[in-house]
Every structure is written in C-alpha cells, then in structure tokens.
Design a protein around this motif. Structure first.
Motif, PDB file in Angstrom:
ATOM      1  N   SER A 179       0.987   0.323   5.242  1.00  0.00           N
ATOM      2  CA  SER A 179       1.209  -0.620   4.149  1.00  0.00           C
ATOM      3  C   SER A 179       1.465   0.147   2.862  1.00  0.00           C
ATOM      4  O   SER A 179       1.446   1.374   2.835  1.00  0.00           O
ATOM      5  CB  SER A 179      -0.002  -1.541   3.992  1.00  0.00           C
ATOM      6  OG  SER A 179      -1.134  -0.777   3.637  1.00  0.00           O
ATOM      7  N   TRP A 180       1.701  -0.620   1.795  1.00  0.00           N
ATOM      8  CA  TRP A 180       2.052  -0.017   0.499  1.00  0.00           C
ATOM      9  C   TRP A 180       0.876   0.736  -0.096  1.00  0.00           C
ATOM     10  O   TRP A 180       1.051   1.794  -0.689  1.00  0.00           O
ATOM     11  CB  TRP A 180       2.490  -1.113  -0.481  1.00  0.00           C
ATOM     12  CG  TRP A 180       3.634  -1.912   0.053  1.00  0.00           C
ATOM     13  CD1 TRP A 180       3.559  -3.018   0.844  1.00  0.00           C
ATOM     14  CD2 TRP A 180       5.016  -1.640  -0.102  1.00  0.00           C
ATOM     15  NE1 TRP A 180       4.818  -3.448   1.175  1.00  0.00           N
ATOM     16  CE2 TRP A 180       5.731  -2.634   0.597  1.00  0.00           C
ATOM     17  CE3 TRP A 180       5.726  -0.647  -0.799  1.00  0.00           C
ATOM     18  CZ2 TRP A 180       7.124  -2.661   0.639  1.00  0.00           C
ATOM     19  CZ3 TRP A 180       7.112  -0.683  -0.756  1.00  0.00           C
ATOM     20  CH2 TRP A 180       7.786  -1.677  -0.046  1.00  0.00           C
ATOM     21  N   LEU A 181      -0.326   0.187   0.060  1.00  0.00           N
ATOM     22  CA  LEU A 181      -1.506   0.842  -0.512  1.00  0.00           C
ATOM     23  C   LEU A 181      -2.217   1.721   0.511  1.00  0.00           C
ATOM     24  O   LEU A 181      -3.065   2.535   0.147  1.00  0.00           O
ATOM     25  CB  LEU A 181      -2.489  -0.213  -1.042  1.00  0.00           C
ATOM     26  CG  LEU A 181      -2.008  -0.976  -2.278  1.00  0.00           C
ATOM     27  CD1 LEU A 181      -2.850  -2.225  -2.504  1.00  0.00           C
ATOM     28  CD2 LEU A 181      -2.052  -0.090  -3.516  1.00  0.00           C
ATOM     29  N   GLY A 182      -1.896   1.549   1.789  1.00  0.00           N
ATOM     30  CA  GLY A 182      -2.506   2.369   2.832  1.00  0.00           C
ATOM     31  C   GLY A 182      -3.965   2.031   3.065  1.00  0.00           C
ATOM     32  O   GLY A 182      -4.480   1.012   2.603  1.00  0.00           O
ATOM     33  N   VAL A 236      -9.613  -1.882  -2.505  1.00  0.00           N
ATOM     34  CA  VAL A 236     -11.004  -1.824  -2.072  1.00  0.00           C
ATOM     35  C   VAL A 236     -11.157  -0.524  -1.293  1.00  0.00           C
ATOM     36  O   VAL A 236     -10.419  -0.280  -0.340  1.00  0.00           O
ATOM     37  CB  VAL A 236     -11.380  -3.023  -1.188  1.00  0.00           C
ATOM     38  CG1 VAL A 236     -12.834  -2.905  -0.740  1.00  0.00           C
ATOM     39  CG2 VAL A 236     -11.157  -4.336  -1.941  1.00  0.00           C
ATOM     40  N   LEU A 265       5.772  -4.180  -6.483  1.00  0.00           N
ATOM     41  CA  LEU A 265       4.904  -3.850  -5.363  1.00  0.00           C
ATOM     42  C   LEU A 265       3.813  -2.901  -5.837  1.00  0.00           C
ATOM     43  O   LEU A 265       4.092  -1.954  -6.553  1.00  0.00           O
ATOM     44  CB  LEU A 265       5.721  -3.176  -4.259  1.00  0.00           C
ATOM     45  CG  LEU A 265       6.818  -4.077  -3.715  1.00  0.00           C
ATOM     46  CD1 LEU A 265       7.850  -3.282  -2.951  1.00  0.00           C
ATOM     47  CD2 LEU A 265       6.207  -5.142  -2.832  1.00  0.00           C
ATOM     48  N   ASN A 266       2.585  -3.177  -5.435  1.00  0.00           N
ATOM     49  CA  ASN A 266       1.494  -2.261  -5.748  1.00  0.00           C
ATOM     50  C   ASN A 266       1.418  -1.227  -4.646  1.00  0.00           C
ATOM     51  O   ASN A 266       1.135  -1.565  -3.505  1.00  0.00           O
ATOM     52  CB  ASN A 266       0.169  -3.017  -5.844  1.00  0.00           C
ATOM     53  CG  ASN A 266       0.139  -3.929  -7.042  1.00  0.00           C
ATOM     54  OD1 ASN A 266       0.689  -3.592  -8.090  1.00  0.00           O
ATOM     55  ND2 ASN A 266      -0.478  -5.085  -6.897  1.00  0.00           N
ATOM     56  N   ARG A 321       7.328   3.655   1.596  1.00  0.00           N
ATOM     57  CA  ARG A 321       8.470   2.911   1.052  1.00  0.00           C
ATOM     58  C   ARG A 321       8.470   2.833  -0.464  1.00  0.00           C
ATOM     59  O   ARG A 321       9.282   2.139  -1.060  1.00  0.00           O
ATOM     60  CB  ARG A 321       8.496   1.515   1.654  1.00  0.00           C
ATOM     61  CG  ARG A 321       8.960   1.571   3.095  1.00  0.00           C
ATOM     62  CD  ARG A 321       8.754   0.266   3.793  1.00  0.00           C
ATOM     63  NE  ARG A 321       9.463   0.284   5.065  1.00  0.00           N
ATOM     64  CZ  ARG A 321      10.489  -0.515   5.354  1.00  0.00           C
ATOM     65  NH1 ARG A 321      10.908  -1.400   4.492  1.00  0.00           N
ATOM     66  NH2 ARG A 321      11.087  -0.437   6.525  1.00  0.00           N
ATOM     67  N   TYR A 356      -5.336  -5.041  -6.705  1.00  0.00           N
ATOM     68  CA  TYR A 356      -6.654  -4.447  -6.485  1.00  0.00           C
ATOM     69  C   TYR A 356      -6.580  -3.459  -5.334  1.00  0.00           C
ATOM     70  O   TYR A 356      -5.653  -3.498  -4.515  1.00  0.00           O
ATOM     71  CB  TYR A 356      -7.684  -5.535  -6.147  1.00  0.00           C
ATOM     72  CG  TYR A 356      -7.357  -6.270  -4.871  1.00  0.00           C
ATOM     73  CD1 TYR A 356      -7.781  -5.788  -3.632  1.00  0.00           C
ATOM     74  CD2 TYR A 356      -6.572  -7.416  -4.873  1.00  0.00           C
ATOM     75  CE1 TYR A 356      -7.444  -6.418  -2.456  1.00  0.00           C
ATOM     76  CE2 TYR A 356      -6.227  -8.057  -3.697  1.00  0.00           C
ATOM     77  CZ  TYR A 356      -6.667  -7.557  -2.497  1.00  0.00           C
ATOM     78  OH  TYR A 356      -6.325  -8.168  -1.319  1.00  0.00           O
TER      79      TYR A 356
END
Lengths: 270, 326
Positions: B189-192, B174, B144-145, B213, B172
């Motif tokens: 989410s994982w990357l926020g 953005v 997971l990124n 998480r 990636y």
C-alpha cells in the motif's frame, strides 16, 4: 371454572412478561444501563478499538429488496421512512435514477457524517483528554471530535466531514456536527441533505464488543422534521489493524488510460 | 485575528499550498529569487553534534514522550531532496535532505539514475534538465498519503499502550509497538506496514509492504515495492525531534542511505531548518486563538488539489511505479 381460572393465570403471566420485557427498540438501552464500560486514564468510558457496522445502510437507509450486488435490508430509520419535504422526495428519486453518475461516493469524495460510519470499512476510535479521533480505513480519512471547550467555529463553513464537537453524557459519547457541504449523500440510494445539515451522534457501549450508534438528523431545508437512525457497531476482533482503501487512486488509475472515459467531466472538473 | 479572518487565511493557504505544491505540507510559502539557501541535513548534522545530552520525559507507560504537534522540514519534501538552487517561487534553494552518503546524492545504481533522469526530464515544471515533454506528474498531486513523505508534514504524535499514532489534517498512520510481525507481504500500500520498537530514547519504525507508486519528492526521485524504510525518531531537546530515515533497496540503490532533519514543536516559532507547520499563525497570535492547535479539514482530493483532469489533459501519464530490469 378451573380451566377458566388457569386461563386467567396464563393471561396474567403473559401480560406480566410483556410488561416486563423491554420492547425490541429499548432492548439495547436497557442493556446499556446494566453495562459498565472500562475507563480510560482520563476517567471517561473507553470506546477505543476497531469497529464496523454489519448492515446494509450503506446501500439504502430505508427498507429495500435485494438486487444484483445489493443485499436486501431493513430500514435503520426510526419509523421506517425518511420524512422528506415533497420537492426533496422527488429529488431523492432523481438522485436514485442517476446514482451511478451523481453519488459522491462513486467519485471517492469524503462521504460525510454519518455516512462514513456505516460504509463497509472498519474504523478505529482513539481517545485523548481533549479529543476523540476516528481513523477510517476509507481513504485514510480522519475525523477529530474536539472536547477542548471550543464551540463550533463561526460559519459559514462547508466541510465534507463537518465540524465535530463532543461531550460525555454518562457512558455515551455525544457528538454535535455542523458546517457541512450540500455535496454529500447519506447512502448509495440517493438519500441526501443540504448544507444546513445538523447531526447529533450518540455512541453508547452496550457490552465489551458492541456500541449502540444513534443519530439525529436535522435539516429544515430538506426534511419536514428531525429524524433518527440507529444501529449497532461491532468490535472487529479478528482485524488487529486498519489497512488502506485509497479509493481515488484506484479510480484515477482505472479511468486515466481510457480515452472514452466521461468520468473526469462527470466530476465537474475543468 | 477574527475567526473569519483566520478562516480566510487558512483557506488561502490550503488553496495555494494545494495548487502549487500538492502534498502533505501544511503551509506553502513563496520565495523570491534572492532567497538564501535553506539549511537541511548538512547544517542539522553539524548543529546536532553540538547539542548537550538530553533525557526526554516519559509517558505513564515509561516510553520516551514524543507526544505533541510537530512541523516538518521547509518544503515538506515537495522539492528535490538533493541540493539544488532556486527553481521557482515555490522551490527555494536548499541543501540536500540526505545526510548519508556525505555528498548528499541518492546512491542510485546506473539504470535507476537513468530512470530518475528520464522522469525528471518529463516533469514540465521548470526544472533544470527538462526535455519539454510531459511524462509523469508527482503522484502526490492526487492527494495520496504515502511514505516517506507522510512523515515530512505537520503531524501530532499520540502514544497509547502498544502503539504510536501520527495524525495530520488529512490522514493518519498507526504504528504498532507491541512486537507484532509485519503485515502479510501480499498487501502492499501507499503507507506500507509500519512496526515500531523503542531503542533507548529512540522510536525505531520499520516500514515494509510499500507499493512503490509514490516518489520521495516532487522532482522524480523514486523508490520501489522492494524498498524498506527504517525511521528513527529521537527527542533532542524540549521542542525538537531528530528525524532520520534510512532507505534500503538493493534493486535501486548501491547502498542504504539516509535523510535527516529536525521536526520542531508547532507554535514555538522555530523556523530555521524546520517550519512551524500545522498552525499558520505566529506564536503570539496562536496563543490568543483557541482554534490554533486544531486540525481543520483539507479536502484535498475533493477540490483543493489541481484537478486530475487538467493533469491528464496535458498529456501526463499515470505513474505505476518502476520495476528494476531483470
């Protein structure tokens, strides 16, 4: 006589309209010729933005009637049917029958090209001088289409998303993709290919908010001849950024605490 | 190096990197027991204080130019972010990644420190203080990124009008810089949700909307869905970005705290305190290899990671994040 003369005029006029009006399939190409897209700083057609399909190719590339949870749809394949070799047609049927367990998408694997393009998730095109990057909302996947003068690296290589090398032909971004794994499918209906797949994609702007997406599929192990699909890509004007679809996280979380889960065995994991 | 050999080496690195320390690090090395302690924040802060003033070049839009391919710190965040001694061949002794507080420790509240220690006791990977029980595997094992570790690996920075992109071999980010507000709080989410702005020569990125998480490292240091990150990306010379991240979460920590490390331009051979991630080749060979600057597919979840089945069968639970006590 007068009436007959009028009839001839009408027929002639009709024939002229038919002759002048482009056939349905050619309409987009005709528009594309008249549309001049804006340019990037590097002088190339600017295809940047967030795009998505609006069709049912993700479920089935060919004509299909509706079923529970699946909208009916018309074929995006030129000529309607995919030209399978006889053994491959049987294999496609087997894939369809066992699709719940066999579809690589159900395992959240990278779906390959062109399948990832027509899945129901948006993607963003970003252009630089030496490459075009496509960022997909699906599993945070990213694809680099190199335009740096390097040819495909020497194989054999089996990549889920293949190796993409691009070039410009007029206003069209042409992408040559090879070095695939035989482990991906073309849709959820079991349409498939082998590791010898060779894909040529063409992205052509036909207006400020539309791209024509045309794909040639070549795989002499599976098909009797090269074949084509085409569809429109629409600019997602109301979606101003990509979100996240962390497919395998949701799947693992769902299956983890289920002692009866056969999912991990189905994935073929040790 | 022939293309075939490059491929073989790349495949080996990917497999070893993924098996031994799955995560965003582009390359994984092996470290003998007598490996000297790697410099991290303490050394970098001292080095940075002595650097002459630097004015970065500008993009055509007038923003400081951060573009290029950059490596991350040694270990890529796959180790303990606090100072530690030699653990095993994939975990060399290292200074703390933490520049503030000065003791280099995560300033946990008492319950959160107890939780971190509970997670650590159940790692079953040879870490000091383990109980031998199996509790959670590092969530990054599942490819997971997640932030902030997505910033720890090798990545290319691309600037466009209105956004900064961070691109890597398998993911990636953005970062809009057009002044838009953060995403709705309902979409963690994982990357926020990242929002950037320029402050002088620095790109400041505020990250909210994290789902809490993932971990901060592979040794159980954690954050939550209340955590807010503020990253500061500043060019300090032609080939170095000073990366600083402030971590705020009053539900877990007694105060905001910072990690700080240099990101070195790939291919410049700068190893100390920052690896030349992305390209695995030494600069001399990289110059001869036309493919050295390309990102090639990782396929982490598809086969290069440890099978989730193996981790599950060993009895590890699925990590669902930590909720502060009410």
């Amino acid at each position: 006589m007068k009436r007959r003369f009028e009839g001839i005029i009408a027929l002639t006029a009709l024939a002229a309209i038919v002759a002048l009006a482009p056939a349905p399939g050619a309409a987009q190409t005709s528009t594309a010729k008249t549309y001049t897209p804006p340019r990037t700083r590097d002088g190339h057609p600017d295809l940047q933005g967030i795009w998505q399909v609006l069709n049912t190719a993700s479920w089935n590339l060919e004509d299909h009637q509706a079923s529970l949870g699946i909208p009916a749809g018309q074929s995006v394949v030129e000529g309607g049917a995919i030209p399978y070799q006889p053994w491959a047609l049987a294999k496609r049927k087997e894939n369809f029958d066992k699709r719940a367990a066999l579809d690589p998408e159900a395992k959240c694997y990278l779906p390959g090209v062109p399948r990832i393009t027509y899945m129901p998730y948006p993607f963003q095109i970003v252009q630089q001088a030496d490459k075009v990057s496509i960022l997909y909302e699906y599993v945070n996947a990213v694809r680099y289409i190199y335009m740096n003068g390097n040819p495909h690296p020497r194989g054999p290589i089996e990549w889920w998303m293949g190796d993409s090398r691009g070039r410009w032909e007029g206003n069209t971004l042409v992408v040559d993709v090879e070095h695939f794994t035989g482990g991906t499918w073309l849709d959820r209906a079991g349409n498939f290919h082998s590791e010898d797949l060779h894909v040529v994609e063409r992205y052509t702007p036909t207006g400020p908010d539309h791209l024509r997406y045309e794909v040639t599929i070549e795989d002499p192990k599976v098909f009797t001849r090269p074949w084509k699909m085409s569809m429109s890509l629409y600019r997602r004007q109301e979606q101003t950024e990509l979100l996240e679809y962390a497919c395998h996280a949701y799947l693992l979380e769902q299956e983890w605490d289920n002692p009866a889960s056969s999912f991990f065995e189905q994935r073929g994991e040790k | 190096m022939s293309p075939r050999r490059v491929l073989a080496v790349a495949a080996l690195i990917v497999v070893l990197g993924a098996v031994l320390a799955p995560g965003p690090a582009a390359a994984q090395a092996f470290f003998p027991r007598d490996t000297p302690k790697f410099p991290q924040a303490r050394t970098w802060v001292a080095q940075k204080a002595k650097l002459p003033p630097y004015s970065p070049p500008r993009t055509p839009d007038g923003a400081p130019d951060l573009q290029g391919v950059w490596g991350g710190p040694i270990g890529g965040g796959n180790d303990d972010i606090e100072e530690h001694e030699y653990v095993d061949m994939t975990t060399p002794p290292q200074e703390s990644y933490i520049s503030d507080p000065p003791d280099g420790k995560v300033p946990y509240t008492p319950w959160a420190l107890a939780k971190r220690n509970e997670i650590r006791a159940g790692l079953a990977r040879g870490w000091p203080g383990e109980s031998g029980e199996r509790l959670y595997a590092d969530p990054t094992s599942f490819c997971l990124n997640a932030m902030p570790r997505a910033s720890f690996g090798g990545q290319e920075i691309v600037q466009t009008p209105g956004s900064v992109l961070m691109l890597s071999a398998n993911g990636y980010r953005v970062v809009p810089t057009d002044g838009r507000p953060p995403r709705n709080p309902g979409t963690t989410s994982w990357l926020g949700s990242s929002r950037g702005r320029w402050e002088g020569d620095t790109l400041v990125v505020e990250v909210t909307g994290l789902n809490g998480r993932a971990w901060l490292d592979s040794a159980g240091n954690f954050y939550s869905e209340n955590t807010r990150l503020v990253e500061r990306w500043t060019r300090v010379d032609a080939n170095t970005i000073d990366y600083e991240v402030t971590i705020e979460d009053p539900t877990i920590y007694t105060r905001p705290w910072k990690m700080n490390y240099p990101k070195r331009r790939a291919g410049t051979g700068r190893g100390a305190g920052g690896v030349t991630a992305v390209t695995i080749l030494p600069p001399a060979n990289a110059a001869k290899d036309p493919y050295a600057s390309e990102f090639w597919e990782v396929g982490c979840h598809e086969g290069n990671a440890i099978g989730a089945h193996s981790i599950r069968r060993l009895g590890f639970k699925w990590y669902k994040g930590v909720r502060p006590p009410n």
